[in-house]
Design an enzyme around this catalytic site. Structure first.
Site, mmCIF file in Angstrom:
data_model
loop_
_atom_site.group_PDB
_atom_site.id
_atom_site.type_symbol
_atom_site.label_atom_id
_atom_site.label_comp_id
_atom_site.label_asym_id
_atom_site.label_seq_id
_atom_site.Cartn_x
_atom_site.Cartn_y
_atom_site.Cartn_z
ATOM 1 N N ASP A 97 -3.147 -17.977 1.033
ATOM 2 C CA ASP A 97 -4.277 -18.651 0.307
ATOM 3 C C ASP A 97 -4.820 -19.857 1.260
ATOM 4 O O ASP A 97 -6.288 -19.863 1.481
ATOM 5 C CB ASP A 97 -3.907 -19.389 -0.969
ATOM 6 C CG ASP A 97 -2.628 -19.956 -1.014
ATOM 7 O OD1 ASP A 97 -1.828 -19.446 0.068
ATOM 8 O OD2 ASP A 97 -2.343 -20.444 -2.061
ATOM 9 N N LYS A 156 3.467 -15.124 1.900
ATOM 10 C CA LYS A 156 3.375 -15.874 0.604
ATOM 11 C C LYS A 156 4.616 -16.120 0.224
ATOM 12 O O LYS A 156 5.254 -15.775 -0.951
ATOM 13 C CB LYS A 156 2.528 -14.983 -0.414
ATOM 14 C CG LYS A 156 2.290 -15.667 -1.654
ATOM 15 C CD LYS A 156 1.102 -16.836 -1.669
ATOM 16 C CE LYS A 156 0.809 -17.459 -3.000
ATOM 17 N NZ LYS A 156 0.032 -18.578 -3.113
ATOM 18 N N ASP A 199 -10.599 -8.671 7.886
ATOM 19 C CA ASP A 199 -12.424 -8.412 7.406
ATOM 20 C C ASP A 199 -13.066 -9.743 7.399
ATOM 21 O O ASP A 199 -13.980 -9.989 7.955
ATOM 22 C CB ASP A 199 -12.316 -7.449 6.132
ATOM 23 C CG ASP A 199 -12.651 -5.935 6.411
ATOM 24 O OD1 ASP A 199 -12.382 -5.737 7.694
ATOM 25 O OD2 ASP A 199 -13.363 -5.466 5.883
ATOM 26 N N TYR A 232 0.837 -1.156 0.056
ATOM 27 C CA TYR A 232 -0.137 0.099 -0.102
ATOM 28 C C TYR A 232 1.067 1.191 0.044
ATOM 29 O O TYR A 232 0.561 2.292 -0.410
ATOM 30 C CB TYR A 232 -0.901 0.139 1.203
ATOM 31 C CG TYR A 232 -1.908 -0.993 1.309
ATOM 32 C CD1 TYR A 232 -2.253 -1.794 0.054
ATOM 33 C CD2 TYR A 232 -2.886 -1.135 2.279
ATOM 34 C CE1 TYR A 232 -3.201 -2.798 0.089
ATOM 35 C CE2 TYR A 232 -3.917 -2.333 2.311
ATOM 36 C CZ TYR A 232 -3.942 -2.977 1.061
ATOM 37 O OH TYR A 232 -4.904 -4.070 1.096
#
Ligand code: ATP
Ligand code: MG
Length: 354
Positions: free
Chosen positions: A219, A187, A247, A141
């Site tokens: 994942d 990851k 979330d 971000y």
């Protein structure tokens, strides 16, 4: 012990009021007093001062030991230019000012509230009680370079050693006072930034021999949260993965009204995981539990009052077990209690069990 209290918009003022009642009980029982300095933020500040984060509010926050926020925003201010809106000009600006680097969200699915959860009783098992620890200041971000033209858009995922060490320590410290399990989510089979992440997390783990560390690919973590959420204690992860997984986790209990959060930075900020809930604001029906549990987090993490925090959590749990429900968690809305009734019930229970 000075607290900046920013009730804000929507249900903010209603639920902050209940949390402050709980704080009064804590003050009475411990003999400790907190200085509460009230400030305006968001739409509330726009209406009074013409801007969403006035100088006065910044000053109050910078002079306080911790910041206790309700919520910000609402349809009334949606037509303002983006940087003047309550969310961007108020809450995001405040978060930036505080240099927040960690977002902590405890997620609990109470046994007696399984009916509200989207997951079946079998999946919930012996209950879900986990914390997501999300890195908040780095990662994709913020990484440079980034850019966009007609032909391509690109971002940069960067983590450096210092940043990973800091957030890993935050997670291990939290795990120490819980079930002592950290699941680091990355990851590392594909991303270089994750390879460094994993290496540094392993190094920090050596400082915490009592805490068990496992690594999980993001994942798989997304899947495991739905298949077997009870396996998690503390989930440690990057900014983007944490955005998504926190979330996803927040959906498990079935109501945002139950979920507190804390963000650590130059000053720590405590606020519910949910927003201003304009659909139910001003009706005395919002669930004050998220705000009350945010208060417990503040006592624990900013004032070292761990036992007092546990007592508040216990009082909340007992009131739920006794069958009291605000509308968002009620099987029968006719029998729901109001925001202020729920606050009173929790205060009464807290006095009883102290
Ligand atoms: P915001 O832009 O401030 O996030 P929103 O419209 O996205 O506002 P949220 O506050 O995120 O609304 O809430 C999403 C849903 O969860 C709404 O239906 C809201 O009523 C509900 N909700 C959120 N907090 C609570 C609470 N404390 N008690 C009951 N319901 C809540
Ligand atoms: Mg929202």
């Amino acid at each position: 012990m000075k607290i900046a209290v920013l009730p804000g918009d929507g249900i903010g003022p209603e639920v902050v009021r209940e949390a402050l009642k709980v704080l009064e009980v804590v003050e009475k029982k411990t003999g400790k007093t907190f200085e509460k300095v009230f400030g305006h933020i968001g739409g509330d500040a726009i209406d009074k001062f013409g801007e969403p984060l006035p100088e006065e509010t910044k000053k109050i926050c910078l002079e306080a030991d911790a910041i206790f926020l309700g919520s910000v925003g609402g349809p009334k201010w949606d037509d303002l230019p983006p940087e003047k809106r309550p969310e961007i000009g108020g809450l995001l600006a405040l978060r930036k000012m505080l240099n927040l680097y960690a977002n902590i969200r405890p997620i609990k699915v109470y046994r007696s509230l399984v009916h509200v959860s989207p997951l079946k009783e079998k999946v919930i098992g012996s209950g879900v009680d986990l914390v997501t620890v999300r890195e908040l200041s780095y990662g994709v971000y913020y990484g440079q370079p980034r850019g966009l033209d007609e032909e391509k858009g690109f971002d940069t995922m960067i983590y450096d050693r210092k940043t990973v060490e800091r957030i890993a320590r935050t997670a291990f410290e939290i795990a120490k006072n819980r079930r002592k399990k950290v699941t680091s989510v990355d990851k590392a089979n594909v991303l270089y930034s994750s390879m460094l992440w994993r290496k540094v997390v392993n190094e920090v783990a050596r400082e915490y021999p009592d805490v068990e560390l496992t690594h999980m690919y993001v994942d798989n973590a997304a899947m495991q949260l739905i298949l077997k959420p009870s396996q998690f204690d503390v989930i440690l992860t990057t900014n983007m993965f944490g955005d998504i997984l926190s979330d996803e986790s927040a959906a498990l209990p079935g109501s945002l009204g139950l979920l507190p959060s804390a963000s650590f930075g130059d000053k720590n900020l405590y606020e519910p995981a949910g927003g201003s809930a304009p659909d139910i604001a001003g009706k005395n029906i919002a669930n004050p539990i998220a705000q009350i549990l945010s208060l417990a987090m503040m006592l624990e993490h900013s004032f070292g009052m761990v036992e007092e925090a546990r007592k508040i959590e216990r009082a909340v749990e007992l009131v739920i077990e006794e069958g009291y429900r605000t509308r968002d968690i009620a099987e029968d809305p006719e029998k729901a209690v109001s925001t202020s009734q729920m606050g009173d019930l929790i205060c009464k229970k807290l006095e009883e069990i102290w």
